[in-house]
Design a protein around this motif. Sequence first.
Motif, PDB file in Angstrom:
ATOM      1  N   LYS A 149      39.824 -23.594 -15.554  1.00  0.00           N
ATOM      2  CA  LYS A 149      39.517 -24.390 -15.070  1.00  0.00           C
ATOM      3  C   LYS A 149      38.109 -24.883 -14.378  1.00  0.00           C
ATOM      4  O   LYS A 149      37.562 -25.455 -13.738  1.00  0.00           O
ATOM      5  CB  LYS A 149      40.260 -25.446 -15.252  1.00  0.00           C
ATOM      6  CG  LYS A 149      40.303 -27.289 -14.317  1.00  0.00           C
ATOM      7  CD  LYS A 149      41.293 -27.835 -14.438  1.00  0.00           C
ATOM      8  CE  LYS A 149      41.207 -29.044 -13.534  1.00  0.00           C
ATOM      9  NZ  LYS A 149      42.297 -30.153 -13.325  1.00  0.00           N
ATOM     10  N   SER A 150      39.650 -24.063 -12.836  1.00  0.00           N
ATOM     11  CA  SER A 150      38.774 -23.489 -11.406  1.00  0.00           C
ATOM     12  C   SER A 150      37.373 -22.921 -11.496  1.00  0.00           C
ATOM     13  O   SER A 150      36.734 -22.950 -10.820  1.00  0.00           O
ATOM     14  CB  SER A 150      39.916 -23.476 -10.725  1.00  0.00           C
ATOM     15  OG  SER A 150      41.182 -23.894 -10.254  1.00  0.00           O
ATOM     16  N   SER A 151      37.152 -21.604 -12.628  1.00  0.00           N
ATOM     17  CA  SER A 151      35.939 -20.942 -12.954  1.00  0.00           C
ATOM     18  C   SER A 151      35.017 -21.270 -12.856  1.00  0.00           C
ATOM     19  O   SER A 151      34.016 -21.572 -12.174  1.00  0.00           O
ATOM     20  CB  SER A 151      36.559 -20.231 -13.275  1.00  0.00           C
ATOM     21  OG  SER A 151      35.739 -18.880 -14.207  1.00  0.00           O
TER      22      SER A 151
ATOM     23  N   LYS B 263      34.744 -25.011 -12.507  1.00  0.00           N
ATOM     24  CA  LYS B 263      33.917 -25.892 -11.373  1.00  0.00           C
ATOM     25  C   LYS B 263      33.413 -25.623 -10.362  1.00  0.00           C
ATOM     26  O   LYS B 263      32.877 -25.725  -9.515  1.00  0.00           O
ATOM     27  CB  LYS B 263      35.465 -26.622 -11.103  1.00  0.00           C
ATOM     28  CG  LYS B 263      35.531 -28.184 -12.243  1.00  0.00           C
ATOM     29  CD  LYS B 263      37.027 -28.083 -11.095  1.00  0.00           C
ATOM     30  CE  LYS B 263      37.899 -29.315 -12.550  1.00  0.00           C
ATOM     31  NZ  LYS B 263      36.864 -30.629 -12.234  1.00  0.00           N
ATOM     32  N   ASN B 264      33.367 -23.848  -9.769  1.00  0.00           N
ATOM     33  CA  ASN B 264      32.696 -23.145  -8.886  1.00  0.00           C
ATOM     34  C   ASN B 264      32.172 -22.183  -9.373  1.00  0.00           C
ATOM     35  O   ASN B 264      31.544 -21.695  -8.980  1.00  0.00           O
ATOM     36  CB  ASN B 264      34.315 -21.949  -8.821  1.00  0.00           C
ATOM     37  CG  ASN B 264      33.792 -21.343  -7.430  1.00  0.00           C
ATOM     38  OD1 ASN B 264      33.026 -22.249  -6.659  1.00  0.00           O
ATOM     39  ND2 ASN B 264      33.887 -20.133  -7.253  1.00  0.00           N
TER      40      ASN B 264
ATOM     41  N   LEU C 214      41.003 -20.227  -4.436  1.00  0.00           N
ATOM     42  CA  LEU C 214      42.503 -20.619  -4.773  1.00  0.00           C
ATOM     43  C   LEU C 214      44.072 -20.427  -4.710  1.00  0.00           C
ATOM     44  O   LEU C 214      44.204 -19.071  -4.687  1.00  0.00           O
ATOM     45  CB  LEU C 214      42.296 -20.652  -6.586  1.00  0.00           C
ATOM     46  CG  LEU C 214      43.233 -21.213  -7.820  1.00  0.00           C
ATOM     47  CD1 LEU C 214      42.250 -21.138  -9.186  1.00  0.00           C
ATOM     48  CD2 LEU C 214      44.915 -21.310  -8.018  1.00  0.00           C
TER      49      LEU C 214
ATOM     50  N   SER D  61      34.833 -24.468  -1.166  1.00  0.00           N
ATOM     51  CA  SER D  61      34.924 -25.454  -2.412  1.00  0.00           C
ATOM     52  C   SER D  61      36.851 -24.465  -2.311  1.00  0.00           C
ATOM     53  O   SER D  61      37.135 -23.031  -2.317  1.00  0.00           O
ATOM     54  CB  SER D  61      34.744 -24.544  -3.766  1.00  0.00           C
ATOM     55  OG  SER D  61      33.346 -24.598  -3.626  1.00  0.00           O
TER      56      SER D  61
ATOM     57  N   PHE E 113      41.060 -24.593  -3.863  1.00  0.00           N
ATOM     58  CA  PHE E 113      41.768 -24.816  -5.223  1.00  0.00           C
ATOM     59  C   PHE E 113      42.699 -25.002  -5.496  1.00  0.00           C
ATOM     60  O   PHE E 113      43.249 -24.257  -4.878  1.00  0.00           O
ATOM     61  CB  PHE E 113      40.953 -24.599  -6.972  1.00  0.00           C
ATOM     62  CG  PHE E 113      39.521 -24.710  -6.859  1.00  0.00           C
ATOM     63  CD1 PHE E 113      39.315 -25.473  -8.005  1.00  0.00           C
ATOM     64  CD2 PHE E 113      38.501 -23.447  -6.623  1.00  0.00           C
ATOM     65  CE1 PHE E 113      38.013 -25.541  -8.050  1.00  0.00           C
ATOM     66  CE2 PHE E 113      37.928 -23.171  -7.187  1.00  0.00           C
ATOM     67  CZ  PHE E 113      37.041 -24.498  -7.538  1.00  0.00           C
TER      68      PHE E 113
ATOM     69  N   TYR F 240      46.489 -25.798  -6.106  1.00  0.00           N
ATOM     70  CA  TYR F 240      47.766 -25.918  -7.458  1.00  0.00           C
ATOM     71  C   TYR F 240      49.071 -25.396  -6.792  1.00  0.00           C
ATOM     72  O   TYR F 240      49.301 -24.747  -5.979  1.00  0.00           O
ATOM     73  CB  TYR F 240      47.020 -24.977  -8.430  1.00  0.00           C
ATOM     74  CG  TYR F 240      45.848 -25.145  -8.837  1.00  0.00           C
ATOM     75  CD1 TYR F 240      46.230 -26.070 -10.568  1.00  0.00           C
ATOM     76  CD2 TYR F 240      44.900 -23.927  -8.953  1.00  0.00           C
ATOM     77  CE1 TYR F 240      44.838 -26.728 -11.030  1.00  0.00           C
ATOM     78  CE2 TYR F 240      43.943 -25.005  -9.266  1.00  0.00           C
ATOM     79  CZ  TYR F 240      43.236 -25.675 -10.282  1.00  0.00           C
ATOM     80  OH  TYR F 240      42.337 -25.501 -10.909  1.00  0.00           O
TER      81      TYR F 240
ATOM     82  N   LYS G 295      38.320 -29.258  -4.518  1.00  0.00           N
ATOM     83  CA  LYS G 295      37.768 -29.553  -5.659  1.00  0.00           C
ATOM     84  C   LYS G 295      39.200 -29.973  -6.761  1.00  0.00           C
ATOM     85  O   LYS G 295      38.627 -30.988  -7.224  1.00  0.00           O
ATOM     86  CB  LYS G 295      37.026 -28.375  -6.597  1.00  0.00           C
ATOM     87  CG  LYS G 295      35.722 -27.914  -4.947  1.00  0.00           C
ATOM     88  CD  LYS G 295      34.600 -29.012  -4.570  1.00  0.00           C
ATOM     89  CE  LYS G 295      33.716 -28.552  -3.681  1.00  0.00           C
ATOM     90  NZ  LYS G 295      32.481 -29.352  -3.551  1.00  0.00           N
ATOM     91  N   VAL G 296      39.887 -29.071  -6.256  1.00  0.00           N
ATOM     92  CA  VAL G 296      40.804 -29.488  -7.238  1.00  0.00           C
ATOM     93  C   VAL G 296      42.260 -29.489  -6.857  1.00  0.00           C
ATOM     94  O   VAL G 296      42.685 -28.492  -5.757  1.00  0.00           O
ATOM     95  CB  VAL G 296      41.716 -28.560  -8.399  1.00  0.00           C
ATOM     96  CG1 VAL G 296      42.960 -28.906  -9.441  1.00  0.00           C
ATOM     97  CG2 VAL G 296      39.444 -28.865  -9.391  1.00  0.00           C
TER      98      VAL G 296
END
Length: 208
Positions: free
Chosen positions: A69-71, A73-74, A124, A156, A158, A160, A184-185
Amino acid sequence: FQLVFDQASIQWGRRIRVPREKCCVKKRRMPRSTKKSSSSSGPPVASSSTKCSLRDIVKSHLLDDVFQKSSVKNGNQWMVLVVDPEALRVISSSIGMYNLMEHNVTIVEDLMKRRAPFRDQAVLYLVEPNRSSIDRIVNDWTPSKENKKGPLYGNSVFLYFLGPLPDELFGLIKQCKELVKRVKVLQEVNVDFLTKESGAFHFDMKPP
Protein backbone atom coordinates in the motif's frame (compact mmCIF):
# COMPACT_ATOMS: atom_id res chain seq x y z
CA PHE A 1 -36.58 -27.83 6.19
CA GLN A 2 -32.86 -27.49 5.63
CA LEU A 3 -31.16 -25.12 3.19
CA VAL A 4 -28.17 -26.47 1.29
CA PHE A 5 -25.43 -23.91 0.58
CA ASP A 6 -22.75 -24.06 -2.08
CA GLN A 7 -19.25 -24.32 -0.56
CA ALA A 8 -17.59 -21.81 -2.89
CA SER A 9 -20.24 -19.22 -2.14
CA ILE A 10 -19.70 -19.58 1.60
CA GLN A 11 -15.95 -19.03 1.24
CA TRP A 12 -16.46 -15.75 -0.59
CA GLY A 13 -19.06 -14.47 1.87
CA ARG A 14 -22.02 -14.51 -0.53
CA ARG A 15 -25.59 -15.06 0.60
CA ILE A 16 -27.76 -17.45 -1.38
CA ARG A 17 -31.51 -17.00 -1.61
CA VAL A 18 -33.29 -20.26 -2.25
CA PRO A 19 -36.60 -19.94 -4.18
CA ARG A 20 -39.66 -21.16 -2.30
CA GLU A 21 -40.42 -23.81 -4.87
CA LYS A 22 -37.02 -25.39 -4.20
CA CYS A 23 -37.39 -25.36 -0.40
CA CYS A 24 -38.60 -28.90 0.10
CA VAL A 25 -37.55 -31.68 2.43
CA LYS A 26 -35.81 -34.23 0.30
CA LYS A 27 -32.59 -36.14 0.29
CA ARG A 28 -29.84 -34.71 -1.87
CA ARG A 29 -27.55 -37.08 -3.69
CA MET A 30 -23.84 -36.70 -3.13
CA PRO A 31 -21.53 -36.57 -6.19
CA ARG A 32 -19.64 -39.78 -6.90
CA SER A 33 -16.28 -38.03 -6.51
CA THR A 34 -16.90 -37.10 -2.86
CA LYS A 35 -17.36 -39.30 0.18
CA LYS A 36 -20.47 -39.20 2.29
CA SER A 37 -19.85 -37.48 5.57
CA SER A 38 -21.48 -38.22 8.90
CA SER A 39 -24.94 -36.80 9.52
CA SER A 40 -24.38 -33.13 10.37
CA SER A 41 -26.35 -30.04 9.55
CA GLY A 42 -23.37 -27.66 9.45
CA PRO A 43 -21.91 -26.06 6.32
CA PRO A 44 -19.31 -27.99 4.31
CA VAL A 45 -15.74 -27.65 5.45
CA ALA A 46 -13.06 -26.39 3.06
CA SER A 47 -10.35 -28.82 2.10
CA SER A 48 -7.07 -28.74 3.98
CA SER A 49 -5.24 -27.58 0.85
CA THR A 50 -7.01 -24.20 1.03
CA LYS A 51 -6.14 -23.52 4.68
CA CYS A 52 -3.58 -20.83 5.51
CA SER A 53 -1.39 -20.80 8.59
CA LEU A 54 -1.46 -17.92 11.05
CA ARG A 55 2.02 -16.92 9.95
CA ASP A 56 0.91 -16.76 6.31
CA ILE A 57 -2.09 -14.61 7.24
CA VAL A 58 0.04 -12.11 9.20
CA LYS A 59 2.66 -12.05 6.47
CA SER A 60 0.05 -11.35 3.80
CA HIS A 61 -1.57 -8.65 5.96
CA LEU A 62 1.70 -6.80 6.53
CA LEU A 63 2.97 -7.10 2.97
CA ASP A 64 -0.31 -6.14 1.30
CA ASP A 65 -1.83 -3.63 3.74
CA VAL A 66 1.38 -1.95 4.87
CA PHE A 67 4.29 -2.29 2.46
CA GLN A 68 2.50 -2.74 -0.85
CA LYS A 69 0.00 0.00 0.00
CA SER A 70 2.79 2.43 0.91
CA SER A 71 4.86 1.50 -2.13
CA VAL A 72 1.97 2.25 -4.49
CA LYS A 73 1.24 5.59 -2.82
CA ASN A 74 4.95 6.41 -3.06
CA GLY A 75 5.03 5.74 -6.80
CA ASN A 76 6.96 2.46 -6.32
CA GLN A 77 10.02 4.44 -5.24
CA TRP A 78 12.51 3.32 -2.60
CA MET A 79 11.61 3.74 1.07
CA VAL A 80 13.37 3.59 4.43
CA LEU A 81 11.75 1.36 7.06
CA VAL A 82 12.12 2.63 10.64
CA VAL A 83 11.02 0.32 13.47
CA ASP A 84 11.23 0.19 17.24
CA PRO A 85 12.30 -3.02 19.05
CA GLU A 86 8.71 -4.27 19.41
CA ALA A 87 7.91 -3.86 15.72
CA LEU A 88 11.22 -5.44 14.73
CA ARG A 89 10.31 -8.62 16.60
CA VAL A 90 6.89 -8.72 14.95
CA ILE A 91 8.36 -8.34 11.47
CA SER A 92 11.17 -10.83 12.09
CA SER A 93 8.67 -13.52 13.10
CA SER A 94 6.84 -13.45 9.77
CA ILE A 95 8.71 -11.47 7.09
CA GLY A 96 12.19 -11.75 5.64
CA MET A 97 14.45 -9.04 4.26
CA TYR A 98 13.92 -10.35 0.73
CA ASN A 99 10.17 -9.74 1.08
CA LEU A 100 10.85 -6.16 2.16
CA MET A 101 13.18 -5.49 -0.76
CA GLU A 102 10.49 -6.74 -3.15
CA HIS A 103 8.31 -3.94 -1.77
CA ASN A 104 10.94 -1.21 -2.33
CA VAL A 105 12.43 -1.11 1.17
CA THR A 106 16.10 -0.26 0.92
CA ILE A 107 17.14 -0.38 4.58
CA VAL A 108 15.72 -1.14 8.02
CA GLU A 109 16.64 1.38 10.73
CA ASP A 110 16.29 1.29 14.51
CA LEU A 111 14.11 4.15 15.75
CA MET A 112 15.93 4.25 19.08
CA LYS A 113 19.37 4.81 17.55
CA ARG A 114 20.97 7.71 15.76
CA ARG A 115 20.31 7.38 12.03
CA ALA A 116 21.85 8.67 8.84
CA PRO A 117 19.69 11.00 6.70
CA PHE A 118 17.96 9.76 3.54
CA ARG A 119 16.40 13.00 2.35
CA ASP A 120 15.71 11.66 -1.14
CA GLN A 121 13.60 8.74 0.10
CA ALA A 122 10.24 8.32 1.81
CA VAL A 123 10.08 6.84 5.29
CA LEU A 124 7.77 4.15 6.65
CA TYR A 125 7.44 4.00 10.44
CA LEU A 126 6.13 0.79 11.98
CA VAL A 127 6.15 1.11 15.78
CA GLU A 128 4.42 0.22 19.01
CA PRO A 129 2.09 3.10 19.99
CA ASN A 130 3.91 4.19 23.14
CA ARG A 131 5.25 7.54 24.35
CA SER A 132 8.90 6.71 23.72
CA SER A 133 8.38 5.79 20.05
CA ILE A 134 6.09 8.75 19.34
CA ASP A 135 8.58 11.17 20.87
CA ARG A 136 11.32 9.77 18.63
CA ILE A 137 9.18 10.16 15.52
CA VAL A 138 8.25 13.72 16.41
CA ASN A 139 11.93 14.56 17.06
CA ASP A 140 12.80 13.40 13.53
CA TRP A 141 10.65 16.25 12.17
CA THR A 142 11.20 18.93 14.81
CA PRO A 143 13.79 21.61 13.86
CA SER A 144 16.74 21.63 16.26
CA LYS A 145 20.44 22.40 16.43
CA GLU A 146 21.23 18.84 15.37
CA ASN A 147 18.87 18.99 12.38
CA LYS A 148 20.17 22.19 10.81
CA LYS A 149 19.90 20.73 7.31
CA GLY A 150 16.27 19.78 7.78
CA PRO A 151 14.40 16.48 8.36
CA LEU A 152 16.09 13.12 7.94
CA TYR A 153 13.77 11.88 5.20
CA GLY A 154 11.82 12.98 2.14
CA ASN A 155 8.36 14.50 1.84
CA SER A 156 6.36 11.27 2.19
CA VAL A 157 5.75 9.73 5.61
CA PHE A 158 3.81 6.52 6.27
CA LEU A 159 2.84 5.90 9.90
CA TYR A 160 1.74 2.44 11.01
CA PHE A 161 1.12 1.32 14.58
CA LEU A 162 1.01 -2.25 15.89
CA GLY A 163 -2.03 -1.50 18.07
CA PRO A 164 -4.54 1.23 18.94
CA LEU A 165 -3.05 4.72 19.14
CA PRO A 166 -4.17 6.58 22.30
CA ASP A 167 -5.70 10.04 21.82
CA GLU A 168 -2.95 11.62 23.91
CA LEU A 169 -0.21 10.33 21.60
CA PHE A 170 -2.24 11.21 18.53
CA GLY A 171 -2.36 14.75 19.85
CA LEU A 172 1.45 14.86 20.01
CA ILE A 173 1.63 13.93 16.34
CA LYS A 174 -0.86 16.63 15.36
CA GLN A 175 1.24 19.27 17.11
CA CYS A 176 4.22 18.60 14.82
CA LYS A 177 3.35 20.60 11.69
CA GLU A 178 6.40 19.47 9.72
CA LEU A 179 5.35 15.86 10.21
CA VAL A 180 1.61 16.30 9.64
CA LYS A 181 1.99 17.97 6.25
CA ARG A 182 4.05 15.02 4.99
CA VAL A 183 1.91 12.16 6.32
CA LYS A 184 0.38 10.06 3.54
CA VAL A 185 -0.95 7.21 5.68
CA LEU A 186 -1.68 6.87 9.40
CA GLN A 187 -3.06 3.45 10.27
CA GLU A 188 -3.34 0.89 13.06
CA VAL A 189 -2.48 -2.58 11.75
CA ASN A 190 -3.43 -4.51 14.94
CA VAL A 191 -0.59 -7.02 14.82
CA ASP A 192 0.92 -6.65 18.28
CA PHE A 193 1.89 -10.32 18.66
CA LEU A 194 4.54 -12.72 17.39
CA THR A 195 3.76 -15.63 15.06
CA LYS A 196 6.15 -18.18 16.51
CA GLU A 197 4.55 -21.12 14.71
CA SER A 198 2.10 -21.73 11.88
CA GLY A 199 -0.79 -22.17 14.31
CA ALA A 200 0.38 -20.36 17.44
CA PHE A 201 1.17 -16.82 18.51
CA HIS A 202 2.89 -15.10 21.45
CA PHE A 203 2.14 -11.70 22.99
CA ASP A 204 5.80 -11.19 23.96
CA MET A 205 4.73 -9.74 27.29
CA LYS A 206 7.47 -8.69 29.68
CA PRO A 207 7.24 -9.44 33.40
CA PRO A 208 6.27 -6.44 35.58
